[in-house]
Design a protein around this motif. Sequence first.
Motif, PDB file in Angstrom:
ATOM      1  N   PRO A  76       0.805  -1.227   0.000  1.00 18.87           N
ATOM      2  CA  PRO A  76       0.000   0.000   0.000  1.00 18.87           C
ATOM      3  C   PRO A  76       0.836   1.275   0.000  1.00 18.87           C
ATOM      4  O   PRO A  76       0.401   2.295  -0.557  1.00 18.87           O
ATOM      5  CB  PRO A  76      -0.828  -0.128   1.282  1.00 18.87           C
ATOM      6  N   GLN A  77       2.027   1.247   0.620  1.00 11.00           N
ATOM      7  CA  GLN A  77       2.859   2.448   0.643  1.00 11.00           C
ATOM      8  C   GLN A  77       3.225   2.889  -0.774  1.00 11.00           C
ATOM      9  O   GLN A  77       3.290   4.083  -1.072  1.00 11.00           O
ATOM     10  CB  GLN A  77       4.142   2.217   1.444  1.00 11.00           C
ATOM     11  N   ALA A  78       3.470   1.921  -1.638  1.00  4.76           N
ATOM     12  CA  ALA A  78       3.884   2.210  -3.004  1.00  4.76           C
ATOM     13  C   ALA A  78       2.726   2.146  -3.987  1.00  4.76           C
ATOM     14  O   ALA A  78       2.933   2.408  -5.175  1.00  4.76           O
ATOM     15  CB  ALA A  78       4.959   1.218  -3.432  1.00  4.76           C
ATOM     16  N   GLN A  79       1.530   1.810  -3.500  1.00  7.68           N
ATOM     17  CA  GLN A  79       0.374   1.587  -4.372  1.00  7.68           C
ATOM     18  C   GLN A  79       0.763   0.610  -5.489  1.00  7.68           C
ATOM     19  O   GLN A  79       0.622   0.886  -6.678  1.00  7.68           O
ATOM     20  CB  GLN A  79      -0.142   2.907  -4.944  1.00  7.68           C
ATOM     21  N   ALA A  80       1.285  -0.531  -5.034  1.00  8.70           N
ATOM     22  CA  ALA A  80       1.766  -1.547  -5.958  1.00  8.70           C
ATOM     23  C   ALA A  80       1.505  -2.923  -5.367  1.00  8.70           C
ATOM     24  O   ALA A  80       1.014  -3.056  -4.235  1.00  8.70           O
ATOM     25  CB  ALA A  80       3.262  -1.361  -6.218  1.00  8.70           C
ATOM     26  N   ARG A  81       1.831  -3.949  -6.141  1.00  9.84           N
ATOM     27  CA  ARG A  81       1.715  -5.318  -5.655  1.00  9.84           C
ATOM     28  C   ARG A  81       2.827  -6.148  -6.287  1.00  9.84           C
ATOM     29  O   ARG A  81       3.409  -5.764  -7.311  1.00  9.84           O
ATOM     30  CB  ARG A  81       0.356  -5.926  -6.006  1.00  9.84           C
ATOM     31  N   ILE A  82       3.116  -7.271  -5.663  1.00  8.59           N
ATOM     32  CA  ILE A  82       4.074  -8.220  -6.230  1.00  8.59           C
ATOM     33  C   ILE A  82       3.382  -9.575  -6.328  1.00  8.59           C
ATOM     34  O   ILE A  82       2.870 -10.085  -5.330  1.00  8.59           O
ATOM     35  CB  ILE A  82       5.329  -8.362  -5.349  1.00  8.59           C
ATOM     36  N   ASP A  83       3.347 -10.129  -7.521  1.00 12.77           N
ATOM     37  CA  ASP A  83       2.869 -11.502  -7.711  1.00 12.77           C
ATOM     38  C   ASP A  83       4.087 -12.409  -7.547  1.00 12.77           C
ATOM     39  O   ASP A  83       4.787 -12.710  -8.518  1.00 12.77           O
ATOM     40  CB  ASP A  83       2.234 -11.664  -9.097  1.00 12.77           C
ATOM     41  N   LEU A  84       4.347 -12.815  -6.320  1.00 14.52           N
ATOM     42  CA  LEU A  84       5.587 -13.527  -6.011  1.00 14.52           C
ATOM     43  C   LEU A  84       5.729 -14.790  -6.859  1.00 14.52           C
ATOM     44  O   LEU A  84       4.785 -15.576  -6.982  1.00 14.52           O
ATOM     45  CB  LEU A  84       5.635 -13.905  -4.535  1.00 14.52           C
ATOM     46  N   PRO A  85       6.914 -14.995  -7.429  1.00  8.98           N
ATOM     47  CA  PRO A  85       7.155 -16.252  -8.158  1.00  8.98           C
ATOM     48  C   PRO A  85       7.074 -17.442  -7.207  1.00  8.98           C
ATOM     49  O   PRO A  85       7.177 -17.298  -5.984  1.00  8.98           O
ATOM     50  CB  PRO A  85       8.584 -16.069  -8.694  1.00  8.98           C
ATOM     51  N   SER A  86       6.914 -18.617  -7.784  1.00  9.03           N
ATOM     52  CA  SER A  86       6.849 -19.838  -6.972  1.00  9.03           C
ATOM     53  C   SER A  86       8.108 -19.975  -6.121  1.00  9.03           C
ATOM     54  O   SER A  86       9.209 -19.643  -6.561  1.00  9.03           O
ATOM     55  CB  SER A  86       6.722 -21.068  -7.878  1.00  9.03           C
ATOM     56  N   HIS A  87       7.902 -20.445  -4.905  1.00 10.85           N
ATOM     57  CA  HIS A  87       8.974 -20.738  -3.953  1.00 10.85           C
ATOM     58  C   HIS A  87       9.545 -19.501  -3.260  1.00 10.85           C
ATOM     59  O   HIS A  87      10.447 -19.630  -2.443  1.00 10.85           O
ATOM     60  CB  HIS A  87      10.117 -21.532  -4.614  1.00 10.85           C
ATOM     61  N   PHE A  88       9.030 -18.305  -3.595  1.00  9.27           N
ATOM     62  CA  PHE A  88       9.454 -17.106  -2.885  1.00  9.27           C
ATOM     63  C   PHE A  88       8.384 -16.699  -1.877  1.00  9.27           C
ATOM     64  O   PHE A  88       7.179 -16.873  -2.122  1.00  9.27           O
ATOM     65  CB  PHE A  88       9.710 -15.948  -3.853  1.00  9.27           C
ATOM     66  N   ARG A  89       8.844 -16.127  -0.759  1.00 11.72           N
ATOM     67  CA  ARG A  89       7.933 -15.685   0.301  1.00 11.72           C
ATOM     68  C   ARG A  89       8.343 -14.304   0.785  1.00 11.72           C
ATOM     69  O   ARG A  89       9.508 -13.912   0.662  1.00 11.72           O
ATOM     70  CB  ARG A  89       7.963 -16.677   1.467  1.00 11.72           C
ATOM     71  N   PHE A  90       7.384 -13.592   1.327  1.00  9.09           N
ATOM     72  CA  PHE A  90       7.614 -12.222   1.787  1.00  9.09           C
ATOM     73  C   PHE A  90       7.369 -12.129   3.281  1.00  9.09           C
ATOM     74  O   PHE A  90       6.436 -12.732   3.815  1.00  9.09           O
ATOM     75  CB  PHE A  90       6.659 -11.262   1.056  1.00  9.09           C
ATOM     76  N   VAL A  91       8.237 -11.376   3.966  1.00 14.72           N
ATOM     77  CA  VAL A  91       8.023 -11.059   5.376  1.00 14.72           C
ATOM     78  C   VAL A  91       8.223  -9.556   5.534  1.00 14.72           C
ATOM     79  O   VAL A  91       9.210  -8.999   5.039  1.00 14.72           O
ATOM     80  CB  VAL A  91       8.970 -11.866   6.301  1.00 14.72           C
ATOM     81  N   SER A  92       7.270  -8.893   6.174  1.00 13.46           N
ATOM     82  CA  SER A  92       7.289  -7.436   6.266  1.00 13.46           C
ATOM     83  C   SER A  92       8.325  -6.952   7.267  1.00 13.46           C
ATOM     84  O   SER A  92       8.740  -7.677   8.175  1.00 13.46           O
ATOM     85  CB  SER A  92       5.909  -6.913   6.662  1.00 13.46           C
ATOM     86  N   SER A  93       8.706  -5.695   7.131  1.00 15.52           N
ATOM     87  CA  SER A  93       9.646  -5.091   8.081  1.00 15.52           C
ATOM     88  C   SER A  93       9.057  -5.048   9.482  1.00 15.52           C
ATOM     89  O   SER A  93       9.777  -5.210  10.475  1.00 15.52           O
ATOM     90  CB  SER A  93      10.000  -3.673   7.622  1.00 15.52           C
ATOM     91  N   GLU A  94       7.743  -4.825   9.568  1.00 16.74           N
ATOM     92  CA  GLU A  94       7.098  -4.799  10.881  1.00 16.74           C
ATOM     93  C   GLU A  94       7.231  -6.148  11.575  1.00 16.74           C
ATOM     94  O   GLU A  94       7.515  -6.226  12.776  1.00 16.74           O
ATOM     95  CB  GLU A  94       5.618  -4.427  10.745  1.00 16.74           C
ATOM     96  N   ALA A  95       7.035  -7.236  10.817  1.00 12.62           N
ATOM     97  CA  ALA A  95       7.167  -8.574  11.402  1.00 12.62           C
ATOM     98  C   ALA A  95       8.613  -8.862  11.802  1.00 12.62           C
ATOM     99  O   ALA A  95       8.869  -9.475  12.839  1.00 12.62           O
ATOM    100  CB  ALA A  95       6.670  -9.625  10.407  1.00 12.62           C
ATOM    101  N   LEU A  96       9.556  -8.424  10.991  1.00 11.45           N
ATOM    102  CA  LEU A  96      10.970  -8.637  11.316  1.00 11.45           C
ATOM    103  C   LEU A  96      11.347  -7.903  12.595  1.00 11.45           C
ATOM    104  O   LEU A  96      11.971  -8.468  13.499  1.00 11.45           O
ATOM    105  CB  LEU A  96      11.850  -8.159  10.160  1.00 11.45           C
ATOM    106  N   ARG A  97      10.948  -6.644  12.686  1.00 12.61           N
ATOM    107  CA  ARG A  97      11.271  -5.872  13.891  1.00 12.61           C
ATOM    108  C   ARG A  97      10.542  -6.432  15.108  1.00 12.61           C
ATOM    109  O   ARG A  97      11.075  -6.430  16.216  1.00 12.61           O
ATOM    110  CB  ARG A  97      10.918  -4.404  13.677  1.00 12.61           C
ATOM    111  N   GLY A  98       9.320  -6.916  14.906  1.00 13.69           N
ATOM    112  CA  GLY A  98       8.579  -7.516  16.000  1.00 13.69           C
ATOM    113  C   GLY A  98       9.247  -8.763  16.537  1.00 13.69           C
ATOM    114  O   GLY A  98       9.089  -9.113  17.709  1.00 13.69           O
ATOM    115  N   ALA A  99      10.024  -9.451  15.673  1.00 16.54           N
ATOM    116  CA  ALA A  99      10.756 -10.648  16.092  1.00 16.54           C
ATOM    117  C   ALA A  99      12.132 -10.306  16.646  1.00 16.54           C
ATOM    118  O   ALA A  99      12.901 -11.200  16.987  1.00 16.54           O
ATOM    119  CB  ALA A  99      10.890 -11.615  14.913  1.00 16.54           C
ATOM    120  N   GLY A 100      12.442  -8.995  16.730  1.00 17.03           N
ATOM    121  CA  GLY A 100      13.734  -8.583  17.259  1.00 17.03           C
ATOM    122  C   GLY A 100      14.845  -8.604  16.241  1.00 17.03           C
ATOM    123  O   GLY A 100      16.019  -8.628  16.597  1.00 17.03           O
TER     124      GLY A 100
END
Length: 333
Positions: free
Chosen positions: A127-151
């Motif tokens: 939403p920040q970029a008003q864009a989307r990514i159709d991730l290729p097979s076998h790729f996964r996304f983790v947000s910066s918020e989730a990363l920081r939340g995990a320390g």
Amino acid sequence: MSTMPYASIALPLVFGLVYLFGVIRIHRHEPRLGMLSLLFPVGLYAMVRYWSAEKDNPRVPMLVALVLLCTWIGLLAWGTTHESPKRFAGAFTESGAPAGDDALDDRMRLKVAYAGLPYRAGTIALPQAQARIDLPSHFRFVSSEALRGAGIEVDDVPHAAALGWIVHESVDLASDTAWYIDLDWFGEGFVSADRLAVYGNDALLAEARATAQRLSGLDDTPEFELARFAETPVYNVSDALLTWAEDIRYADEGATTRNCHAIKLGRAGALQFSIQDMAPARQELCLRAVRLVAGSSRFLEGRAYADYSRLFDKKSRFDLVDLVTGRHRLRDL
């Protein structure tokens, strides 16, 4: 993800239960020796003593316990001698202590943090970029918020918002060969590509080297130099997509490392996909990964690069040449 953190926690518990079972069998033969067998070396002595006992033989549980103990010690030894790559050093920031200080407990908690990350696959909305990514097979996304939340610390690129990491499912982030794609959003406005068309690769490299020299050793940045463009910048006009690779040499290291980048331009900014500190021998993987994922990104209707309006849209303070050469990092210096 790796099961190493869970095995390191479970093994001592299982060892204790199996060993206690063997101690009980020894106690049935000789109560006093059974009590002393709570001390591990005594338990081994008792195992040998009752090796051929027909009833309540402690041999099997004691041998299993010995194997479990050796496995656990091996895992601990592995953890102390195998550190994550340089880009992961200091990533775990709980209590302010860097993970690179050889503290085993911090390193183990970092591995557990990696194992518990909430990944998403398929179509990822940005939403920040008003864009989307159709991730290729076998790729996964983790947000910066989730990363920081995990320390886990997420690097902040000047003038950009860190959106997250894109990770191939086969990659164990806690391993020595780990890699991931950094996703950042430069959202200050329209990034012009006009100047890039009149820049030759030699001029780009010279400016990038001069910028690297100014940034080297600045603040917490280690001293480095830009050795060369391993892959010269190539701009696809129809897709508004630029890709390139560069070799970086750090002052404290003899060998070079490779950084691969792709920039997807939109009406209000630019998405940047980067892999840092990859071994030069893995250039094909490095470039293919950023090209593939960047090519799978799409801006929403009316937000593509071709939709830019000189009358209504804000223009960024830096252009595409600045992003390639790193000069945007000098804007506030």
